[in-house]
Design a protein around this motif. Structure first.
Motif, PDB file in Angstrom:
ATOM      1  N   ILE A  71     -74.662  36.573  22.387  1.00 43.60           N
ATOM      2  CA  ILE A  71     -72.633  36.068  23.729  1.00 43.60           C
ATOM      3  C   ILE A  71     -73.467  34.757  23.976  1.00 43.60           C
ATOM      4  CG2 ILE A  71     -71.307  37.173  25.366  1.00 43.60           C
ATOM      5  CD1 ILE A  71     -70.928  38.506  22.198  1.00 43.60           C
ATOM      6  N   GLY A  72     -74.658  34.743  25.014  1.00 47.70           N
ATOM      7  CA  GLY A  72     -75.478  33.826  25.697  1.00 47.70           C
ATOM      8  C   GLY A  72     -75.885  32.364  24.832  1.00 47.70           C
TER       9      GLY A  72
ATOM     10  N   PRO B 199     -66.817  49.067  24.567  1.00 43.34           N
ATOM     11  CA  PRO B 199     -67.947  50.904  23.884  1.00 43.34           C
ATOM     12  C   PRO B 199     -68.338  51.624  24.117  1.00 43.34           C
ATOM     13  CG  PRO B 199     -67.385  48.753  21.402  1.00 43.34           C
ATOM     14  CD  PRO B 199     -67.352  48.030  23.061  1.00 43.34           C
ATOM     15  N   LEU B 200     -69.916  50.927  24.566  1.00 42.30           N
ATOM     16  CA  LEU B 200     -70.345  51.608  24.984  1.00 42.30           C
ATOM     17  C   LEU B 200     -70.141  52.259  26.305  1.00 42.30           C
ATOM     18  CD1 LEU B 200     -74.038  49.389  24.233  1.00 42.30           C
ATOM     19  CD2 LEU B 200     -73.156  51.764  23.285  1.00 42.30           C
ATOM     20  N   GLN B 201     -69.444  51.075  27.297  1.00 40.85           N
ATOM     21  CA  GLN B 201     -69.051  51.508  28.119  1.00 40.85           C
ATOM     22  C   GLN B 201     -68.327  52.997  28.628  1.00 40.85           C
ATOM     23  OE1 GLN B 201     -67.303  49.234  30.846  1.00 40.85           O
ATOM     24  NE2 GLN B 201     -65.049  50.293  31.891  1.00 40.85           N
ATOM     25  N   ARG B 202     -67.747  53.410  27.197  1.00 41.89           N
ATOM     26  CA  ARG B 202     -66.644  53.698  27.523  1.00 41.89           C
ATOM     27  C   ARG B 202     -66.630  55.496  27.228  1.00 41.89           C
ATOM     28  NH1 ARG B 202     -60.480  53.379  26.395  1.00 41.89           N
ATOM     29  NH2 ARG B 202     -59.676  51.178  26.134  1.00 41.89           N
TER      30      ARG B 202
ATOM     31  N   ALA C 270     -74.003  45.307  31.626  1.00 40.50           N
ATOM     32  CA  ALA C 270     -74.707  44.061  32.723  1.00 40.50           C
ATOM     33  C   ALA C 270     -74.229  42.988  31.696  1.00 40.50           C
ATOM     34  CB  ALA C 270     -76.099  43.963  32.911  1.00 40.50           C
ATOM     35  N   SER C 271     -73.678  41.947  32.451  1.00 38.12           N
ATOM     36  CA  SER C 271     -73.038  40.568  32.060  1.00 38.12           C
ATOM     37  C   SER C 271     -73.883  39.519  32.621  1.00 38.12           C
ATOM     38  CB  SER C 271     -71.549  40.138  32.507  1.00 38.12           C
ATOM     39  OG  SER C 271     -71.468  40.565  33.468  1.00 38.12           O
TER      40      SER C 271
ATOM     41  N   ALA D  36     -69.286  38.650  26.654  1.00 38.76           N
ATOM     42  CA  ALA D  36     -70.465  40.265  27.046  1.00 38.76           C
ATOM     43  C   ALA D  36     -69.190  41.224  27.425  1.00 38.76           C
ATOM     44  CB  ALA D  36     -71.306  39.622  28.184  1.00 38.76           C
ATOM     45  N   THR D  37     -68.575  41.718  27.891  1.00 35.13           N
ATOM     46  CA  THR D  37     -67.761  42.323  28.613  1.00 35.13           C
ATOM     47  C   THR D  37     -67.433  43.130  27.018  1.00 35.13           C
ATOM     48  OG1 THR D  37     -67.534  41.063  31.009  1.00 35.13           O
ATOM     49  CG2 THR D  37     -66.003  43.258  30.356  1.00 35.13           C
ATOM     50  N   SER D  38     -66.576  42.612  26.765  1.00 44.19           N
ATOM     51  CA  SER D  38     -65.922  43.001  25.726  1.00 44.19           C
ATOM     52  C   SER D  38     -66.799  43.752  24.934  1.00 44.19           C
ATOM     53  CB  SER D  38     -64.674  42.345  24.403  1.00 44.19           C
ATOM     54  OG  SER D  38     -65.537  41.009  24.439  1.00 44.19           O
TER      55      SER D  38
END
Length: 654
Positions: free
Chosen positions: A434-435, A568-571, A279-280, A562-564
């Protein structure tokens, strides 16, 4: 996602009278919280008390009962409300008068739930809590997505209430009583029906998968003080319902009850942390983190029940202690995290991590306090959630091997907890790094300023609670023991060594959080002193510009978003998350072989919602369309419908 704070109906700049009203309502919210803590402490350490107010509700009246279990949840809810009320005073310029007025009523309604001593009173308090929270979610809505989230929340909470209503009515009819204390001698079949219905209803309020769909929608869109109360206190009352009804009142149940809790908890923890890791939206991330932690608590309840049924008293007591302690830890660190996220939203108007960054210099207090909450949510040492998660793992490690089912479920549950904790660390590293660190990635983030003192004060109180639970959890040991005495799964072994040194009861193993904290402080001081001593002995260093791979200066485009970070986890978990990915190539006007613009779109929705709820919603909409066609406006046709309905009833009755 870019979030815009809704201005109240009175305008952003409030008059002196409105400001005074906000102070009174915020202080009133904290005062109701203090009353809840006081009543909770009385119930925990004093004799059981009952109060009946016969005139307040028709026929049944209101039956209140204060016992150690209810007292713990009273104190927990009140402890969350105290800092939130103070925080709301500074946040009030984003809230309407309606929201500020309903805030203390919402806290009072939540306090009524664990104080209810009868089925009727419990149902009344539960519905009052649901209605008050729905009003707060909708109080300051300005966008369609807020109305959509509120609609989802209203539908889910009412369906859950129907399940609880039917379950408790069946229980009351079978037991022949309305008071919880008098509901005994219920048959096995009735207990099973009540267990399934109440687990669905309470699990929906706790945000357990697959009944969690409302939570990542309503929590992000609600005003921040409401989000903090809902995520830190209200969802905990869903766990209270499971403990009070399913474990204490109906228990001990058959083994499959424990397995159900264990499996539902594991699925909720894993799915919640997976969604949070990608989540972003900062508040959506924290909402899914709530599902994760409620799953861990449910796992602990299931493990305790399973171990107790298998005769392993020591692991059962450890697991139940983990559940109770993690409830309190989650309340404080999630309250702090949501308030810090609201502080960022108030200062920047953003909650999209991809557009934040660089807040550590501009909002140092908020950054530090969010770090304390993130450390607790990550379950790392010196975090509020570390000791409870360590206890849960220890209970699973110490599970007896003689029972085949326990021997099978123990390692599987251990793997689920370990994977959840690992992904939780990655999630909180993303949220904090990131934030708040690196360089700002938008103009609002560059122009952010620290929040008002009342908001910082509220967050600081919650941070102190996180520190106490993390370093000296023995302070709440007397309260833990009183709660464990009321739960069937933890009555055979007493958890006595719960102080500076936490020693596991009946099995080898111990931990000392205060010693770990002291060792870390000494190590940090040693490193700082050594570095200063070494710097003092070296000649003055020549200052050179930072090496940046040949570039003139580092920019925000050179750092992770946050997306980048989560890609890896998304993959890895692509089959579970089911992302919707598309690449659009726009050619130039001169040649279709030359690209003018390449657009990459990646959307990760809630797979459970899309695959489970969307077909149901479409079927209901189709059925409603068919029924709508039957309404032609003809009075003769309506009379025929009525006559046909009466005829069917007479035939069935005959």
């Amino acid at each position: 996602m870019t979030a815009t704070l809704a201005a109240p109906a009175e305008g952003v700049r409030k008059s002196a009278s409105h400001r005074g009203f906000d102070v009174v309502m915020g202080a009133g919210t904290s005062a109701v919280g203090v009353a809840g803590v006081w009543l909770g402490v009385l119930a925990l350490f004093g004799p059981a008390r009952e109060v009946r107010i016969g005139w307040l509700l028709p026929l049944a009246g209101v039956q209140l009962q204060l016992d150690p279990l209810g007292g713990f949840f009273l104190a927990l809810t009140g402890a969350v409300a105290v800092p939130v009320g103070i925080y709301a005073i500074g946040y009030a310029h984003h809230l309407s008068r309606t929201a500020m007025a309903v805030l203390p009523l919402f806290v009072a309604a939540m306090l009524l739930v664990p104080a209810a001593g009868s089925v009727t009173t419990f149902l009344f308090a539960w519905e009052l809590m649901a209605v008050a929270s729905l009003v707060l979610v909708l109080a300051d809505h300005t966008e369609s997505r807020v109305r959509s989230a509120a609609l989802m929340y209203a539908v889910m909470t009412q369906l859950g209430f129907v399940a609880i209503l039917v379950g408790l009515m069946v229980l009351s009819a079978a037991g022949g009583a309305d008071r919880f204390a008098d509901l005994t001698g219920v048959s096995e079949g009735t207990r099973t029906v009540v267990f399934l219905l109440t687990l669905a209803g309470f699990g929906s309020k706790a945000g357990l998968v697959p009944l969690h769909a409302w939570l990542p929608r309503a929590h992000p869109e609600a005003p921040t003080p409401v989000s903090a109360l809902m995520s830190a206190a209200m969802v905990s009352l869903g766990i209270y319902g499971i403990v009070r009804i399913d474990l204490q009142l109906l228990g001990p149940g058959p083994r499959w009850w424990a397995l159900t809790l264990l499996i539902v908890g594991a699925v909720s923890a894993l799915y919640g942390v997976l969604q949070a890791s990608v989540a972003s939206d900062l508040k959506r991330l924290l909402a899914y983190s709530t599902t994760e932690n409620m799953g861990l608590i449910t796992m602990a309840l299931g493990a305790a029940t399973l171990f107790a049924e298998a005769g392993a008293a020591a692991p059962a007591t450890i697991a139940m202690t983990a559940a109770v302690l993690h409830l309190l830890a989650h309340a404080v660190f999630k309250c702090l995290a949501f308030m810090a996220a609201g502080s960022v939203l108030s200062a920047t108007g953003l909650r999209d991590l991809d557009r934040l960054g660089g807040l550590a210099r501009r909002m140092p207090a908020t950054t530090t306090l969010f770090g304390v909450g993130a450390l607790g949510a990550a379950g790392l040492p010196l975090g509020a959630g570390f000791v409870s998660e360590w206890l849960l793992l220890q209970s699973l490690i110490r599970a007896p091997g003689g029972d085949a089912m326990v021997a099978l479920m123990g390692p599987l549950a251990m793997g689920a907890v370990a994977l959840t904790v690992g992904l939780g660390v990655a999630t909180m590293v993303k949220a904090f790094g990131i934030g708040f660190l690196a360089r700002p990635r938008s103009e609002p983030a560059s122009a952010a300023t620290e929040s008002p003192r009342t908001m910082v004060a509220g967050m600081t109180i919650a941070a102190v609670g996180c520190a106490l639970i993390a370093v000296v959890p023995g302070l709440i040991a007397p309260a833990l023991r009183r709660v464990l005495e009321t739960l069937p799964a933890a009555q055979d072994v007493e958890f006595t060594d719960f102080g500076i040194l936490i020693r596991l009861p009946g099995v080898p193993g111990s931990i000392a959080p205060a010693v770990i904290a002291a060792a870390l402080v000494v190590a940090i001081l040693a490193v700082v002193l050594a570095s200063q001593w070494r710097a003092g002995r070296r000649p003055e260093a020549e200052r050179l510009p930072l090496w940046a791979c040949g570039a003139a200066d580092l920019t925000s485009r050179m750092q992770y978003t946050a997306t980048s970070f989560a890609e890896p986890l998304q993959r890895v978990f692509d089959d579970v998350l089911r992302p919707d990915t598309a690449i659009e190539v726009t050619p130039t006007a001169e040649s279709r072989y030359m690209a003018d613009r390449v657009t990459y779109r990646n959307r990760i929705g809630d797979a459970v919602e899309e695959r489970l709820y969307t077909p149901v919603v479409r079927a209901v909409a189709a059925a409603a369309d068919v029924i709508r066609r039957a309404h032609t406006g003809s009075i003769h046709l309506y009379l025929a419908y009525g006559a046909l309905g009466v005829l069917i009833i007479l035939v069935v009755a005959r």
